[in-house]
Scaffold this motif. Structure first.
Motif, PDB file in Angstrom:
ATOM      1  N   LEU A 154       8.091 -19.721  16.691  1.00  0.00           N
ATOM      2  CA  LEU A 154       7.329 -18.505  16.388  1.00  0.00           C
ATOM      3  C   LEU A 154       5.822 -18.715  16.499  1.00  0.00           C
ATOM      4  O   LEU A 154       5.124 -17.867  17.080  1.00  0.00           O
ATOM      5  N   PRO A 155       5.258 -19.809  15.976  1.00  0.00           N
ATOM      6  CA  PRO A 155       3.824 -20.036  16.158  1.00  0.00           C
ATOM      7  C   PRO A 155       3.404 -20.133  17.621  1.00  0.00           C
ATOM      8  O   PRO A 155       2.296 -19.730  17.974  1.00  0.00           O
ATOM      9  N   LEU A 156       4.273 -20.669  18.464  1.00  0.00           N
ATOM     10  CA  LEU A 156       3.955 -20.708  19.895  1.00  0.00           C
ATOM     11  C   LEU A 156       3.963 -19.302  20.485  1.00  0.00           C
ATOM     12  O   LEU A 156       3.155 -18.982  21.357  1.00  0.00           O
ATOM     13  N   LYS A 157       4.858 -18.460  20.009  1.00  0.00           N
ATOM     14  CA  LYS A 157       4.943 -17.085  20.504  1.00  0.00           C
ATOM     15  C   LYS A 157       3.785 -16.231  19.968  1.00  0.00           C
ATOM     16  O   LYS A 157       3.172 -15.454  20.700  1.00  0.00           O
ATOM     17  N   PHE A 158       3.486 -16.380  18.673  1.00  0.00           N
ATOM     18  CA  PHE A 158       2.397 -15.614  18.069  1.00  0.00           C
ATOM     19  C   PHE A 158       1.029 -16.095  18.532  1.00  0.00           C
ATOM     20  O   PHE A 158       0.045 -15.375  18.413  1.00  0.00           O
ATOM     21  N   ARG A 159       0.970 -17.328  19.006  1.00  0.00           N
ATOM     22  CA  ARG A 159      -0.271 -17.998  19.414  1.00  0.00           C
ATOM     23  C   ARG A 159      -1.083 -18.404  18.185  1.00  0.00           C
ATOM     24  O   ARG A 159      -0.873 -17.925  17.089  1.00  0.00           O
ATOM     25  N   ASN A 160      -2.015 -19.313  18.419  1.00  0.00           N
ATOM     26  CA  ASN A 160      -2.905 -19.804  17.363  1.00  0.00           C
ATOM     27  C   ASN A 160      -2.142 -20.403  16.175  1.00  0.00           C
ATOM     28  O   ASN A 160      -2.647 -20.397  15.052  1.00  0.00           O
ATOM     29  N   GLY A 161      -0.932 -20.910  16.438  1.00  0.00           N
ATOM     30  CA  GLY A 161      -0.190 -21.604  15.403  1.00  0.00           C
ATOM     31  C   GLY A 161       0.202 -20.757  14.216  1.00  0.00           C
ATOM     32  O   GLY A 161       0.433 -21.272  13.125  1.00  0.00           O
ATOM     33  N   GLN A 162       0.297 -19.448  14.405  1.00  0.00           N
ATOM     34  CA  GLN A 162       0.594 -18.560  13.287  1.00  0.00           C
ATOM     35  C   GLN A 162       2.088 -18.484  12.981  1.00  0.00           C
ATOM     36  O   GLN A 162       2.890 -18.179  13.843  1.00  0.00           O
ATOM     37  N   THR A 163       2.423 -18.755  11.737  1.00  0.00           N
ATOM     38  CA  THR A 163       3.760 -18.456  11.232  1.00  0.00           C
ATOM     39  C   THR A 163       3.750 -16.996  10.779  1.00  0.00           C
ATOM     40  O   THR A 163       2.721 -16.314  10.863  1.00  0.00           O
ATOM     41  N   VAL A 164       4.871 -16.532  10.261  1.00  0.00           N
ATOM     42  CA  VAL A 164       4.917 -15.160   9.737  1.00  0.00           C
ATOM     43  C   VAL A 164       3.909 -15.003   8.599  1.00  0.00           C
ATOM     44  O   VAL A 164       3.141 -14.034   8.545  1.00  0.00           O
ATOM     45  N   GLY A 165       3.895 -15.969   7.686  1.00  0.00           N
ATOM     46  CA  GLY A 165       2.979 -15.904   6.556  1.00  0.00           C
ATOM     47  C   GLY A 165       1.526 -15.921   6.988  1.00  0.00           C
ATOM     48  O   GLY A 165       0.705 -15.145   6.484  1.00  0.00           O
ATOM     49  N   LYS A 166       1.185 -16.798   7.936  1.00  0.00           N
ATOM     50  CA  LYS A 166      -0.194 -16.877   8.411  1.00  0.00           C
ATOM     51  C   LYS A 166      -0.597 -15.598   9.143  1.00  0.00           C
ATOM     52  O   LYS A 166      -1.752 -15.148   9.043  1.00  0.00           O
ATOM     53  N   LYS A 167       0.319 -15.015   9.886  1.00  0.00           N
ATOM     54  CA  LYS A 167       0.013 -13.773  10.597  1.00  0.00           C
ATOM     55  C   LYS A 167      -0.239 -12.635   9.604  1.00  0.00           C
ATOM     56  O   LYS A 167      -1.160 -11.826   9.781  1.00  0.00           O
TER      57      LYS A 167
END
Length: 254
Positions: free
Chosen positions: A125-138
């Motif tokens: 997911l962090p690779l898909k969201f970019r910038n190393g974002q997990t759901v929580g970080k996003k």
């Protein structure tokens, strides 16, 4: 020529915009809940595939058979075992075999469930969201980048997640806990867990960037995405730094 606002922004990016502790804790809590739910789901799937419940039922049944015919199994020492009849030994050995199988299945379910949960939620997911974002970080506007302000790479995310978070920070403590309960390393195991916890806390608060073990391994840092620009490559970062320096030199001439 940079505008004043853009120039101010380009200078700010080279002053690390560390994520606040409250935001980090909130993002961590959300990610932890999702991770636990997914890990349990995968563990139940592995349980069904391996027939764990069947082994558990056989184990309970075998204990009942032994205790009905030969006495309490909890009282069997090495000396008592050596004095058992052939049938009693065979029954006890079957109990021991089933117990070992259940232990291995528990470890398999736990490790594979957590592995798959980490792999999906903390790596893919962090690779898909970019910038190393997990759901929580996003959700809370956080991101992960390299210490040189460059976007985190797939290799670094793998080191951060699978080596740091999964192996060192999760499975190693779980293995120690299992050994405490089943391997008889109570004091030593507790000491190791306590030392690991202290190490994690010390590294987090003395790193200067609130970086736990997994960030230090991957040379990454969690930042506030609303105020931190992240460059796609080191070349673009260097180009931006040169442009900012040139702009500053030009401004000083006036």
């Amino acid at each position: 020529m940079f505008s004043g606002a853009f120039y101010k922004g380009i200078c700010m990016i080279f002053d690390l915009q560390k994520a606040g502790l409250l935001k980090r804790f909130s993002a961590y809590l959300l990610d932890f809940i999702l991770l636990c739910v997914l890990a349990v789901g995968f563990a139940l799937a592995v349980s069904a595939i391996t027939g764990y419940e069947g082994y558990l039922a056989k184990y309970s049944e075998q204990i009942e058979i032994y205790e009905e015919n030969y006495g309490k199994i909890s009282e069997v020492t090495e000396e008592v075992y050596n004095g058992l009849s052939a049938d009693a030994k065979a029954c006890y050995d079957e109990v021991a075999r089933l117990f070992a199988t259940i232990q291995n299945l528990i470890l398999l379910m736990t490790s594979s469930g957590i592995f798959l949960a980490y792999f999906i939620l903390e790596f893919l997911l962090p690779l898909k969201f970019r910038n190393g974002q997990t759901v929580g970080k996003k959700v809370f506007g956080l991101a992960v980048m390299h210490l040189n302000f460059v976007k985190v790479s797939g290799i670094s995310m793998f080191i951060r997640t699978m080596l740091g978070k999964y192996t060192i920070e999760t499975m190693f403590p779980i293995l120690i806990i299992i050994l405490i309960f089943f391997g008889g390393i109570g004091f030593i195991g507790t000491l190791i867990l306590f030392a690991l916890l202290i190490l994690q806390i010390v590294m987090f608060f003395t790193s200067g960037t609130y970086s736990p073990i997994h960030d230090l391994l991957a040379k990454t840092v969690v930042v506030d995405l609303s105020s931190q620009m992240i460059f796609d490559s080191e070349e673009k970062m260097i180009e931006a730094k040169k442009s900012a320096s040139a702009q500053e030199a030009e401004r000083q001439q006036y």
